[in-house]
Design an enzyme around this catalytic site. Structure first.
Site, PDB file in Angstrom:
ATOM      1  N   GLU A   1      -6.488   4.458   8.078  1.00  0.00           N
ATOM      2  CA  GLU A   1      -6.342   5.903   7.797  1.00  0.00           C
ATOM      3  C   GLU A   1      -7.620   6.460   7.179  1.00  0.00           C
ATOM      4  O   GLU A   1      -7.992   7.607   7.432  1.00  0.00           O
ATOM      5  CB  GLU A   1      -5.115   6.133   6.897  1.00  0.00           C
ATOM      6  CG  GLU A   1      -3.824   5.957   7.685  1.00  0.00           C
ATOM      7  CD  GLU A   1      -2.674   5.348   6.900  1.00  0.00           C
ATOM      8  OE1 GLU A   1      -2.670   5.411   5.662  1.00  0.00           O
ATOM      9  OE2 GLU A   1      -1.779   4.763   7.545  1.00  0.00           O
TER      10      GLU A   1
ATOM     11  N   ASN B   1       0.871  -1.181   0.000  1.00  0.00           N
ATOM     12  CA  ASN B   1       0.000   0.000   0.000  1.00  0.00           C
ATOM     13  C   ASN B   1       0.906   1.229   0.000  1.00  0.00           C
ATOM     14  O   ASN B   1       1.505   1.551   1.025  1.00  0.00           O
ATOM     15  CB  ASN B   1      -0.896  -0.045   1.251  1.00  0.00           C
ATOM     16  CG  ASN B   1      -1.741   1.208   1.392  1.00  0.00           C
ATOM     17  OD1 ASN B   1      -1.799   2.043   0.487  1.00  0.00           O
ATOM     18  ND2 ASN B   1      -2.396   1.339   2.533  1.00  0.00           N
ATOM     19  N   TRP B   2       0.992   1.875  -1.139  1.00  0.00           N
ATOM     20  CA  TRP B   2       1.933   3.008  -1.260  1.00  0.00           C
ATOM     21  C   TRP B   2       1.407   4.281  -0.621  1.00  0.00           C
ATOM     22  O   TRP B   2       2.133   5.263  -0.529  1.00  0.00           O
ATOM     23  CB  TRP B   2       2.254   3.260  -2.738  1.00  0.00           C
ATOM     24  CG  TRP B   2       3.009   2.161  -3.421  1.00  0.00           C
ATOM     25  CD1 TRP B   2       3.312   0.915  -2.918  1.00  0.00           C
ATOM     26  CD2 TRP B   2       3.596   2.188  -4.731  1.00  0.00           C
ATOM     27  NE1 TRP B   2       4.028   0.185  -3.827  1.00  0.00           N
ATOM     28  CE2 TRP B   2       4.209   0.946  -4.964  1.00  0.00           C
ATOM     29  CE3 TRP B   2       3.635   3.156  -5.755  1.00  0.00           C
ATOM     30  CZ2 TRP B   2       4.875   0.648  -6.150  1.00  0.00           C
ATOM     31  CZ3 TRP B   2       4.292   2.851  -6.944  1.00  0.00           C
ATOM     32  CH2 TRP B   2       4.911   1.612  -7.128  1.00  0.00           C
ATOM     33  N   LYS B   3       0.157   4.278  -0.230  1.00  0.00           N
ATOM     34  CA  LYS B   3      -0.461   5.458   0.406  1.00  0.00           C
ATOM     35  C   LYS B   3      -0.224   6.706  -0.460  1.00  0.00           C
ATOM     36  O   LYS B   3      -0.209   6.592  -1.681  1.00  0.00           O
ATOM     37  CB  LYS B   3       0.061   5.604   1.839  1.00  0.00           C
ATOM     38  CG  LYS B   3      -0.097   4.292   2.629  1.00  0.00           C
ATOM     39  CD  LYS B   3       0.137   4.409   4.106  1.00  0.00           C
ATOM     40  CE  LYS B   3      -0.053   3.056   4.775  1.00  0.00           C
ATOM     41  NZ  LYS B   3       0.080   3.087   6.228  1.00  0.00           N
TER      42      LYS B   3
ATOM     43  N   SER C   1       3.898  -2.360  10.253  1.00  0.00           N
ATOM     44  CA  SER C   1       5.349  -2.405  10.454  1.00  0.00           C
ATOM     45  C   SER C   1       5.980  -3.751  10.087  1.00  0.00           C
ATOM     46  O   SER C   1       6.904  -4.220  10.749  1.00  0.00           O
ATOM     47  CB  SER C   1       5.711  -2.015  11.887  1.00  0.00           C
ATOM     48  OG  SER C   1       5.327  -0.668  12.141  1.00  0.00           O
TER      49      SER C   1
ATOM     50  N   GLU D   1      -5.008  -5.123  10.576  1.00  0.00           N
ATOM     51  CA  GLU D   1      -3.968  -4.121  10.790  1.00  0.00           C
ATOM     52  C   GLU D   1      -4.225  -3.411  12.120  1.00  0.00           C
ATOM     53  O   GLU D   1      -5.019  -2.459  12.172  1.00  0.00           O
ATOM     54  CB  GLU D   1      -3.969  -3.092   9.661  1.00  0.00           C
ATOM     55  CG  GLU D   1      -3.703  -3.677   8.288  1.00  0.00           C
ATOM     56  CD  GLU D   1      -3.164  -2.630   7.311  1.00  0.00           C
ATOM     57  OE1 GLU D   1      -2.110  -2.881   6.726  1.00  0.00           O
ATOM     58  OE2 GLU D   1      -3.782  -1.559   7.160  1.00  0.00           O
TER      59      GLU D   1
ATOM     60  N   HIS E   1      -9.221   0.890   5.181  1.00  0.00           N
ATOM     61  CA  HIS E   1      -7.920   1.120   5.814  1.00  0.00           C
ATOM     62  C   HIS E   1      -8.096   2.033   7.026  1.00  0.00           C
ATOM     63  O   HIS E   1      -8.919   2.955   7.002  1.00  0.00           O
ATOM     64  CB  HIS E   1      -6.934   1.743   4.817  1.00  0.00           C
ATOM     65  CG  HIS E   1      -5.545   1.714   5.349  1.00  0.00           C
ATOM     66  ND1 HIS E   1      -5.079   2.665   6.222  1.00  0.00           N
ATOM     67  CD2 HIS E   1      -4.536   0.829   5.182  1.00  0.00           C
ATOM     68  CE1 HIS E   1      -3.823   2.365   6.563  1.00  0.00           C
ATOM     69  NE2 HIS E   1      -3.479   1.255   5.941  1.00  0.00           N
TER      70      HIS E   1
ATOM     71  N   GLY F   1       2.907   2.100  10.833  1.00  0.00           N
ATOM     72  CA  GLY F   1       3.836   3.221  10.669  1.00  0.00           C
ATOM     73  C   GLY F   1       4.560   3.605  11.947  1.00  0.00           C
ATOM     74  O   GLY F   1       5.206   4.636  12.025  1.00  0.00           O
TER      75      GLY F   1
HETATM   76  P1  13P Z   1       3.393   0.195   7.660  1.00  0.00           P
HETATM   77  O1  13P Z   1       3.898  -1.079   7.059  1.00  0.00           O
HETATM   78  O2  13P Z   1       4.116   1.417   7.195  1.00  0.00           O
HETATM   79  O3  13P Z   1       3.282   0.089   9.156  1.00  0.00           O
HETATM   80  O4  13P Z   1       1.877   0.382   7.111  1.00  0.00           O
HETATM   81  C1  13P Z   1       0.993  -0.671   7.191  1.00  0.00           C
HETATM   82  C2  13P Z   1      -0.215  -0.298   6.433  1.00  0.00           C
HETATM   83  O5  13P Z   1      -0.943   0.600   6.822  1.00  0.00           O
HETATM   84  C3  13P Z   1      -0.503  -1.004   5.191  1.00  0.00           C
HETATM   85  O6  13P Z   1      -1.782  -0.710   4.720  1.00  0.00           O
END
Ligand code: 13P
Length: 249
Positions: free
Chosen positions: A96, A9-11, A212, A166, A94, A172
Site C-alpha cells: 500500500e 498490521n492494523w493499517k 488473506s 505479500e 508495504h 485484502g
Molecule cells: P490482509 O490479511 O487483510 O489480506 O492484509 C495483509 C497485509 O497487507 C498485511 O500487511
C-alpha cells in the site's frame, strides 16, 4: 532454527479506545507460543501500545517511517521518534505504501539503510501484482524488489531483517496464495539470497507470508518448510482470529 513471527498490521484502523481494548484483550488471551508476536497500530497509538504491552511479550512495530534524521518533512515520522517511545521495529515497503503513496525501491533502500543505522528491526515487504503473476513474471519482480532494496546490505545487516512476501493480489481480497504458491516463492527467495550473499543468511532469515491469512488457512500455510509465520491484516483486528493464527504456528 529460524525465528517464527506472527505480526498484525492494523493499517489505518482502530481509534484510541478501540486500540486499548484490543491490546488488553490480546495481552490477556495470548497463548503459550514459540512465535514472536508483533502488533503495528497506527502512529498516534504507538506510545499507548508500548505502555499497554510493557508486561507482555507482544512487541510493537511502526507501519512506516521516513529515512531522514529530522527536518522539514511535514507529516513524517523519524526513526529516532519511534525509538524514543520504545518502538524498535518498523514495517517498510508495504504494497500500500508502494502503490498508493509512490514508494519505490530507491526510496525504500534509503529507509532500510536508516533503520539499520538506528539498529532497528525491519519487516521488509514485497510481492508481485496480479498482472505479474498472470504473465509469469512474478519471480523476476520479486527478485528485482529484493535486489534494489536489500542487495547492497552487509552480511551482518541481515540479522535485523525479516522478509514478508505479500502478493498484492492476495491482500485484502480474500484470495490467498495457495500454500504451494507461498512455499514455491519463499524457496525462490532463499535461493536468491543464497546466490547474492550466502547459504547461511538465506537459511536463517525469517520469511513471513502475508495476504488473506485467516484462522482457517493459517495452519496449512505455516506448515510449509520455508514459511516462518505471517503478516496479518484484516484478521489481526479481531483478537480471537489473531490468536487462532498465533496458535497455528
Ligand atoms: P490482509 O490479511 O487483510 O489480506 O492484509 C495483509 C497485509 O497487507 C498485511 O500487511
Amino acid at each position: 532454527m529460524r525465528t517464527k513471527i506472527v505480526a498484525g498490521n492494523w493499517k489505518m484502523n482502530k481509534n484510541l479506545e478501540e486500540t486499548e481494548a484490543l491490546l488488553a484483550e490480546l495481552a490477556a488471551k495470548l497463548p503459550d507460543t514459540r512465535a514472536e508476536v508483533v502488533v503495528a497500530p497506527t502512529f498516534v497509538n504507538l506510545s499507548t501500545a508500548v505502555n499497554h504491552l510493557e508486561n507482555s511479550i507482544i512487541q510493537v512495530a511502526a507501519q512506516n517511517m521516513h529515512f531522514a534524521e529530522d527536518g522539514a518533512f511535514t507529516g513524517e515520522i523519524s526513526a529516532d521518534m519511534l525509538l524514543n517511545i520504545g518502538v524498535e521495529t518498523v514495517i517498510l515497503g508495504h504494497s500500500e505504501r508502494r502503490s498508493l503513496f509512490g514508494e519505490d525501491d530507491e526510496l525504500l533502500s534509503k529507509k532500510v539503510k536508516t533503520a539499520l543505522v538506528k539498529d532497528m528491526k525491519i519487516i521488509f515487504c514485497f510481492g508481485e501484482e496480479l498482472e505479474d503473476r498472470k504473465s509469469e513474471n512474478h519471480f523476476a519482480v520479486v527478485e528485482s524488489q529484493l535486489k534494489n532494496a536489500l542487495f547492497g546490505l552487509n552480511k551482518a545487516d541481515w540479522k535485523q531483517i525479516v522478509l514478508a512476501y505479500e502478493p498484492v493480489w492476495a491482500i485484502g481480497t480474500g484470495e490467498t496464495a495457495s500454500p504451494e504458491q507461498a512455499q514455491e516463492m519463499h524457496a525462490f527467495i532463499r535461493k536468491t539470497i543464497a546466490a547474492a550473499f550466502d547459504a547461511k543468511i538465506a537459511d536463517e532469515v525469517t520469511i513471513l507470508y502475508g495476504g488473506s491469512v485467516k484462522p482457517n488457512n493459517a495452519k496449512e500455510i505455516f506448515s510449509k518448510p520455508d514459511v516462518d509465520g505471517g503478516l496479518i491484516g484484516g484478521a489481526s483486528l479481531k483478537c480471537n482470529d489473531f490468536m487462532e493464527i498465533v496458535k497455528a504456528i
